[in-house]
Design an enzyme around this catalytic site. Structure first.
Site, short mmCIF file in Angstrom:
data_model
loop_
_atom_site.label_atom_id
_atom_site.label_comp_id
_atom_site.label_asym_id
_atom_site.label_seq_id
_atom_site.Cartn_x
_atom_site.Cartn_y
_atom_site.Cartn_z
N TYR A 63 -1.92 3.25 4.61
CA TYR A 63 -1.56 1.98 5.25
C TYR A 63 -2.36 1.80 6.54
O TYR A 63 -2.96 0.74 6.77
CB TYR A 63 -0.05 1.96 5.52
CG TYR A 63 0.49 0.58 5.85
CD1 TYR A 63 0.44 -0.45 4.92
CD2 TYR A 63 1.05 0.32 7.09
CE1 TYR A 63 0.93 -1.71 5.22
CE2 TYR A 63 1.55 -0.93 7.40
CZ TYR A 63 1.49 -1.95 6.47
OH TYR A 63 1.97 -3.19 6.76
N LYS A 101 -5.17 -1.09 7.15
CA LYS A 101 -4.88 -2.13 8.15
C LYS A 101 -5.87 -2.07 9.31
O LYS A 101 -6.27 -3.10 9.86
CB LYS A 101 -3.43 -2.01 8.64
CG LYS A 101 -2.39 -2.34 7.57
CD LYS A 101 -2.58 -3.76 7.02
CE LYS A 101 -1.51 -4.15 6.04
NZ LYS A 101 -1.66 -5.53 5.53
N ALA A 134 -5.19 3.27 7.42
CA ALA A 134 -6.63 3.16 7.15
C ALA A 134 -6.98 1.74 6.69
O ALA A 134 -7.98 1.16 7.14
CB ALA A 134 -7.05 4.18 6.09
P1 NAI Z 1 6.53 -8.51 0.82
O1 NAI Z 1 6.59 -7.33 -0.08
O2 NAI Z 1 7.76 -9.27 1.10
O3 NAI Z 1 5.39 -9.52 0.30
C1 NAI Z 1 4.14 -9.06 -0.12
C2 NAI Z 1 3.63 -9.99 -1.20
O4 NAI Z 1 2.33 -9.53 -1.62
C3 NAI Z 1 4.53 -10.00 -2.46
O5 NAI Z 1 4.87 -11.32 -2.80
C4 NAI Z 1 3.67 -9.35 -3.52
O6 NAI Z 1 3.91 -9.84 -4.83
C5 NAI Z 1 2.26 -9.72 -3.02
N1 NAI Z 1 1.26 -8.84 -3.64
C6 NAI Z 1 1.30 -7.50 -3.78
N2 NAI Z 1 0.25 -7.08 -4.52
C7 NAI Z 1 -0.48 -8.19 -4.82
C8 NAI Z 1 -1.67 -8.41 -5.56
N3 NAI Z 1 -2.34 -7.40 -6.14
N4 NAI Z 1 -2.15 -9.66 -5.65
C9 NAI Z 1 -1.49 -10.70 -5.09
N5 NAI Z 1 -0.34 -10.56 -4.40
C10 NAI Z 1 0.16 -9.31 -4.27
O7 NAI Z 1 5.88 -7.95 2.18
P2 NAI Z 1 5.80 -8.58 3.65
O8 NAI Z 1 6.59 -7.71 4.53
O9 NAI Z 1 5.99 -10.03 3.62
O10 NAI Z 1 4.27 -8.23 3.96
C11 NAI Z 1 3.25 -9.20 4.01
C12 NAI Z 1 2.08 -8.61 4.76
O11 NAI Z 1 2.48 -8.30 6.09
C13 NAI Z 1 1.54 -7.32 4.16
O12 NAI Z 1 0.13 -7.34 4.24
C14 NAI Z 1 2.12 -6.26 5.05
O13 NAI Z 1 1.33 -5.09 5.09
C15 NAI Z 1 2.12 -6.98 6.39
N6 NAI Z 1 3.04 -6.42 7.37
C16 NAI Z 1 4.39 -6.32 7.10
C17 NAI Z 1 5.24 -5.76 8.02
C18 NAI Z 1 6.71 -5.60 7.78
O14 NAI Z 1 7.38 -4.89 8.55
N7 NAI Z 1 7.29 -6.26 6.77
C19 NAI Z 1 4.72 -5.26 9.31
C20 NAI Z 1 3.30 -5.42 9.48
C21 NAI Z 1 2.50 -5.99 8.54
#
Ligand code: NAI
Length: 249
Positions: free
Chosen positions: A153, A157, A155
């Site tokens: 994660y 990000k 690496a």
């Molecule tokens: P989430 O799990 O609610 O949403 C992630 C979305 O990405 C899902 O709808 C999933 O279907 C989609 N996804 C996964 N693989 C995919 C693929 N191969 N092609 C297309 N879509 C795909 O997660 P969340 O929390 O909303 O995360 C969104 C972003 O924010 C991510 O990049 C995460 O790393 C980042 N983030 C989240 C944090 C948290 O605490 N929730 C903190 C910091 C960053």
């Protein structure tokens, strides 16, 4: 506020969490939105939550597949005729002891969190040059500082932060801005799945927990909507932390 009136935004990860909140926020501010995700039922749910007046399309997208990325951008051009804002929000997490990360898990997190962002930026850039548009990439505080048990994660990000800065430099003369957002803990399905790896030392994860409570996806969406708007005309190449002070000290 109608900062995005007349513009077209493509949002990956729009089926859930931060991506969904961002799509709704951009539409509330007047954007036409291309909702993209691998999860079609989640996209349908997001669609049902969009403001009734919004112009919205859903597109199945697997960001690990370069053809799928190019197809999503091409479909956006067919449906809306332009692209002003690309929000790369799709992502996954992986909290594991180093020794337990399989090659498949490593390749998967690189494929989604890093390769997917690159493919989407590459596919969208010619259209963003046309509109003098911009990109907002979802990184993380894990892209700014080390987080134990998160080798993949961190690496990926960290790479998203530097990819964003490199593109900000490369396209500064063409009027395309590229920024990264670095949230701390946000209440979404991704963070709800968090589990300490076996034998993990909780003290080493201490900095993951912010000074304040967890943030909400809508608070991250508000920052994306600002960075993607003309109000942020002079903001490019930043890694914008929204973390309750986690990285302040
Ligand atoms: P989430 O799990 O609610 O949403 C992630 C979305 O990405 C899902 O709808 C999933 O279907 C989609 N996804 C996964 N693989 C995919 C693929 N191969 N092609 C297309 N879509 C795909 O997660 P969340 O929390 O909303 O995360 C969104 C972003 O924010 C991510 O990049 C995460 O790393 C980042 N983030 C989240 C944090 C948290 O605490 N929730 C903190 C910091 C960053």
């Amino acid at each position: 506020m109608q900062r995005h009136k007349g513009s077209v935004a493509l949002v990956t990860g729009a089926a859930s969490g931060i991506g969904r909140a961002t799509a709704i926020r951009l539409a509330q501010e007047g954007a036409s939105v291309m909702l993209c995700d691998v999860n079609m039922s989640g996209l349908e749910e997001t669609l049902s939550l969009m403001p009734p007046s919004a112009r919205v399309q859903c597109q199945e997208l697997d960001v690990t597949n370069i053809d799928s990325c190019q197809q999503a951008v091409a479909q956006c051009m067919i449906d809306f005729g332009r692209l002003d804002v690309l929000c790369n929000i799709a992502g996954i997490s992986l909290c594991r002891n180093l020794a337990d990360i399989t090659a498949e898990e490593w390749q998967r997190i690189v494929a989604i969190n890093l390769n997917g962002v690159f493919y989407m930026c590459q596919a969208a850039m010619p259209h963003l040059v046309e509109t003098r548009g911009n990109i907002v990439n979802m990184a993380s505080t894990a892209g700014l500082e080390g987080l134990a048990y998160n080798a993949g994660y961190c690496a990926t990000k960290g790479a998203v932060v530097m990819l964003s800065k490199s593109l900000a430099m490369e396209f500064s003369g063409k009027g395309v801005r590229v920024n990264a957002v670095c949230p701390g803990a946000v209440e979404t399905p991704l963070s709800a799945k968090f589990e300490m790896p076996e034998g993990a030392d909780p003290a080493l994860l201490g900095r993951m927990f912010p000074l304040l409570e967890m943030s909400q996806p809508e608070e991250i969406a508000a920052a994306v909507a600002y960075l993607a708007s003309q109000e942020a005309r002079f903001v490019t190449g930043v890694a914008f932390a929204i973390d309750g002070g986690q990285t302040a000290g």
